[in-house]
Design a protein around this motif. Structure first.
Motif, PDB file in Angstrom:
ATOM      1  N   VAL A   1      -0.254  -7.677   1.565  1.00 44.01           N
ATOM      2  CA  VAL A   1      -0.839  -8.449   0.941  1.00 44.01           C
ATOM      3  C   VAL A   1      -2.391  -7.278  -0.266  1.00 44.01           C
ATOM      4  CG1 VAL A   1      -2.658  -9.681   0.773  1.00 44.01           C
ATOM      5  CG2 VAL A   1      -0.687 -10.533   1.449  1.00 44.01           C
ATOM      6  N   TYR A   2      -1.754  -6.635   1.229  1.00 45.05           N
ATOM      7  CA  TYR A   2      -3.033  -5.143   0.245  1.00 45.05           C
ATOM      8  C   TYR A   2      -2.574  -4.389  -0.822  1.00 45.05           C
ATOM      9  CZ  TYR A   2      -6.097  -0.981  -0.479  1.00 45.05           C
ATOM     10  OH  TYR A   2      -7.083  -0.069  -0.750  1.00 45.05           O
ATOM     11  N   TYR A   3      -1.479  -4.392  -0.580  1.00 46.80           N
ATOM     12  CA  TYR A   3      -0.524  -2.662  -1.379  1.00 46.80           C
ATOM     13  C   TYR A   3      -0.222  -3.702  -2.531  1.00 46.80           C
ATOM     14  CZ  TYR A   3      -1.172   0.792   1.760  1.00 46.80           C
ATOM     15  OH  TYR A   3      -1.671   1.754   2.145  1.00 46.80           O
ATOM     16  N   LYS A   4       0.505  -5.429  -2.176  1.00 50.23           N
ATOM     17  CA  LYS A   4       0.926  -5.854  -3.489  1.00 50.23           C
ATOM     18  C   LYS A   4      -0.969  -6.198  -4.834  1.00 50.23           C
ATOM     19  CE  LYS A   4       3.643 -10.156  -5.237  1.00 50.23           C
ATOM     20  NZ  LYS A   4       3.504 -11.328  -4.436  1.00 50.23           N
ATOM     21  N   GLU A   5      -1.629  -7.138  -3.874  1.00 53.24           N
ATOM     22  CA  GLU A   5      -2.797  -7.919  -4.328  1.00 53.24           C
ATOM     23  C   GLU A   5      -4.056  -7.131  -4.623  1.00 53.24           C
ATOM     24  OE1 GLU A   5      -2.498 -10.647  -5.519  1.00 53.24           O
ATOM     25  OE2 GLU A   5      -0.754 -11.355  -4.623  1.00 53.24           O
ATOM     26  N   THR A   6      -4.230  -5.975  -3.857  1.00 55.29           N
ATOM     27  CA  THR A   6      -5.983  -5.286  -3.557  1.00 55.29           C
ATOM     28  C   THR A   6      -5.262  -4.323  -3.764  1.00 55.29           C
ATOM     29  OG1 THR A   6      -5.929  -6.480  -1.160  1.00 55.29           O
ATOM     30  CG2 THR A   6      -7.708  -4.907  -2.068  1.00 55.29           C
ATOM     31  N   SER A   7      -4.616  -3.241  -3.970  1.00 54.65           N
ATOM     32  CA  SER A   7      -4.163  -1.880  -4.331  1.00 54.65           C
ATOM     33  C   SER A   7      -4.499  -2.004  -6.348  1.00 54.65           C
ATOM     34  CB  SER A   7      -3.395  -1.335  -3.463  1.00 54.65           C
ATOM     35  OG  SER A   7      -1.740  -2.231  -4.122  1.00 54.65           O
ATOM     36  N   PRO A   8      -4.208  -2.889  -6.596  1.00 49.14           N
ATOM     37  CA  PRO A   8      -4.029  -2.204  -8.250  1.00 49.14           C
ATOM     38  C   PRO A   8      -5.480  -2.392  -8.662  1.00 49.14           C
ATOM     39  CG  PRO A   8      -2.119  -3.521  -7.756  1.00 49.14           C
ATOM     40  CD  PRO A   8      -3.045  -3.803  -6.324  1.00 49.14           C
ATOM     41  N   LEU A   9      -6.670  -2.693  -7.763  1.00 48.44           N
ATOM     42  CA  LEU A   9      -7.704  -2.772  -7.857  1.00 48.44           C
ATOM     43  C   LEU A   9      -8.348  -1.058  -8.058  1.00 48.44           C
ATOM     44  CD1 LEU A   9     -10.304  -5.334  -5.990  1.00 48.44           C
ATOM     45  CD2 LEU A   9      -8.851  -4.683  -8.072  1.00 48.44           C
ATOM     46  N   ILE A  10      -7.857  -0.284  -7.212  1.00 43.94           N
ATOM     47  CA  ILE A  10      -7.972   1.095  -7.843  1.00 43.94           C
ATOM     48  C   ILE A  10      -7.450   1.557  -8.748  1.00 43.94           C
ATOM     49  CG2 ILE A  10      -7.532   3.158  -6.673  1.00 43.94           C
ATOM     50  CD1 ILE A  10      -6.257   1.985  -3.836  1.00 43.94           C
ATOM     51  N   GLY A  11      -6.843   1.728  -9.678  1.00 42.98           N
ATOM     52  CA  GLY A  11      -6.923   2.140 -10.936  1.00 42.98           C
ATOM     53  C   GLY A  11      -8.120   1.326 -11.763  1.00 42.98           C
ATOM     54  N   TYR A  12      -8.198   0.158 -11.235  1.00 43.83           N
ATOM     55  CA  TYR A  12      -8.842  -0.882 -12.035  1.00 43.83           C
ATOM     56  C   TYR A  12      -9.837  -0.099 -12.056  1.00 43.83           C
ATOM     57  CZ  TYR A  12     -12.097  -5.041 -13.205  1.00 43.83           C
ATOM     58  OH  TYR A  12     -12.405  -6.132 -13.963  1.00 43.83           O
ATOM     59  N   TYR A  13     -10.668   0.044 -11.460  1.00 47.16           N
ATOM     60  CA  TYR A  13     -12.072   0.127 -11.339  1.00 47.16           C
ATOM     61  C   TYR A  13     -12.066   1.896 -11.429  1.00 47.16           C
ATOM     62  CZ  TYR A  13     -14.167  -3.701  -8.852  1.00 47.16           C
ATOM     63  OH  TYR A  13     -14.162  -5.196  -9.324  1.00 47.16           O
ATOM     64  N   TYR A  14     -11.155   2.763 -11.778  1.00 49.14           N
ATOM     65  CA  TYR A  14     -11.174   4.036 -11.800  1.00 49.14           C
ATOM     66  C   TYR A  14     -10.652   3.855 -13.283  1.00 49.14           C
ATOM     67  CZ  TYR A  14      -8.774   8.596 -13.025  1.00 49.14           C
ATOM     68  OH  TYR A  14      -9.121  10.315 -13.614  1.00 49.14           O
ATOM     69  N   ALA A  15     -10.373   3.615 -13.744  1.00 51.44           N
ATOM     70  CA  ALA A  15     -10.467   3.192 -15.157  1.00 51.44           C
ATOM     71  C   ALA A  15     -12.402   2.623 -15.905  1.00 51.44           C
ATOM     72  CB  ALA A  15      -9.766   2.190 -15.810  1.00 51.44           C
ATOM     73  N   LYS A  16     -12.579   2.214 -15.347  1.00 52.22           N
ATOM     74  CA  LYS A  16     -14.305   1.596 -15.491  1.00 52.22           C
ATOM     75  C   LYS A  16     -15.248   2.575 -14.797  1.00 52.22           C
ATOM     76  CE  LYS A  16     -13.959  -3.271 -15.506  1.00 52.22           C
ATOM     77  NZ  LYS A  16     -14.717  -3.903 -16.165  1.00 52.22           N
TER      78      LYS A  16
END
Ligand code: AMP
Length: 216
Positions: free
Chosen positions: A175-190
């Motif tokens: 679940v972490y890799y599917k749902e949560t790890s995309p937040l890494i890119g999301y916050y990097y971009a911000k």
């Protein structure tokens, strides 16, 4: 300071959040703790959440967003807070941004605890907490100074989480890799992402986080 601690289960979010609470005098908002409290209280939401949590899956965004939104309105959050285990999905990340915008504020940083998966399974399999004060321990990595007695409160009863078993753990990692790890890119971009080495000793991770926050 408004902070998110991001990382897979067992990466040390809870442990580091507790340190930050003491250093910055702001509360730790752990959605896992809040959901476990709701489950223990036996409310309808709590009962539904418990079955989902025990299986290692995610409780719905609507429920979790509502819990957090209510919590950050409380007076002790006025000067900031540490989000531990939230957001865990992109819709939750959007929701927290909106909540903060409505209050005329925003996040200061997202600290990502970088760890390796095999070590996570070991960390989780060995962890337990004091039933009285919630202090965290581990069978091999962090034992109380006196066996069977909590360092913090002297309590002698300890408990393990029902979702800290091998099967639920595998689901939680997926679940972490599917749902949560995309937040890494999301916050990097911000421009908010601050990665730290979560594999170091607890103390060293704390020092790295303090340095990162000090440079904001
Ligand atoms: P934690 O204590 O953060 O490991 O969370 C334990 C469990 O609570 C998770 O496996 C989920 O079932 C649920 N949970 C905690 N936080 C969230 C969240 N932000 N979104 C959805 N479910 C959550």
């Amino acid at each position: 300071m408004r902070l998110i601690l991001l990382g897979p289960p067992g990466s040390g979010k809870g442990t580091q959040a507790k340190r930050l609470v003491e250093e910055h005098n702001i509360p730790q908002l752990s959605t896992g703790d809040m959901l476990r409290a709701a489950a223990a209280a036996g409310s309808d939401t709590g009962k539904r959440a418990k079955a989902i949590m025990d299986a290692g899956k995610l409780v719905s965004d609507d429920i979790v967003n509502a819990i957090v939104s209510e919590r950050i309105d409380q007076a002790d959050c006025a000067n900031g807070f540490i989000l531990d285990g939230y957001p865990r999905t992109l819709p939750q990340a959007d929701a927290v941004e909106t909540m903060l915008l409505e209050k005329g504020t925003q996040l200061d940083a997202v600290v990502e605890l970088r760890v390796d998966d095999d070590a996570m399974v070991e960390r989780i399999a060995g962890r337990y907490t004091c039933s009285n004060c919630g202090a965290g321990y581990h069978d091999t990595l962090k034992m109380p100074s006196k066996t069977g007695v909590c360092d913090k409160c002297g309590g002698a009863e300890f408990k393990r989480r029902p979702d800290d078993n091998a099967e639920a753990m595998r689901t939680r990692l997926q679940v972490y890799y599917k749902e949560t790890s995309p937040l890494i890119g999301y916050y990097y971009a911000k421009g908010l992402l601050r990665p730290v080495d979560g594999m170091a000793e607890i103390e060293a991770v704390g020092i790295e986080i303090a340095a990162v926050l000090g440079s904001l």
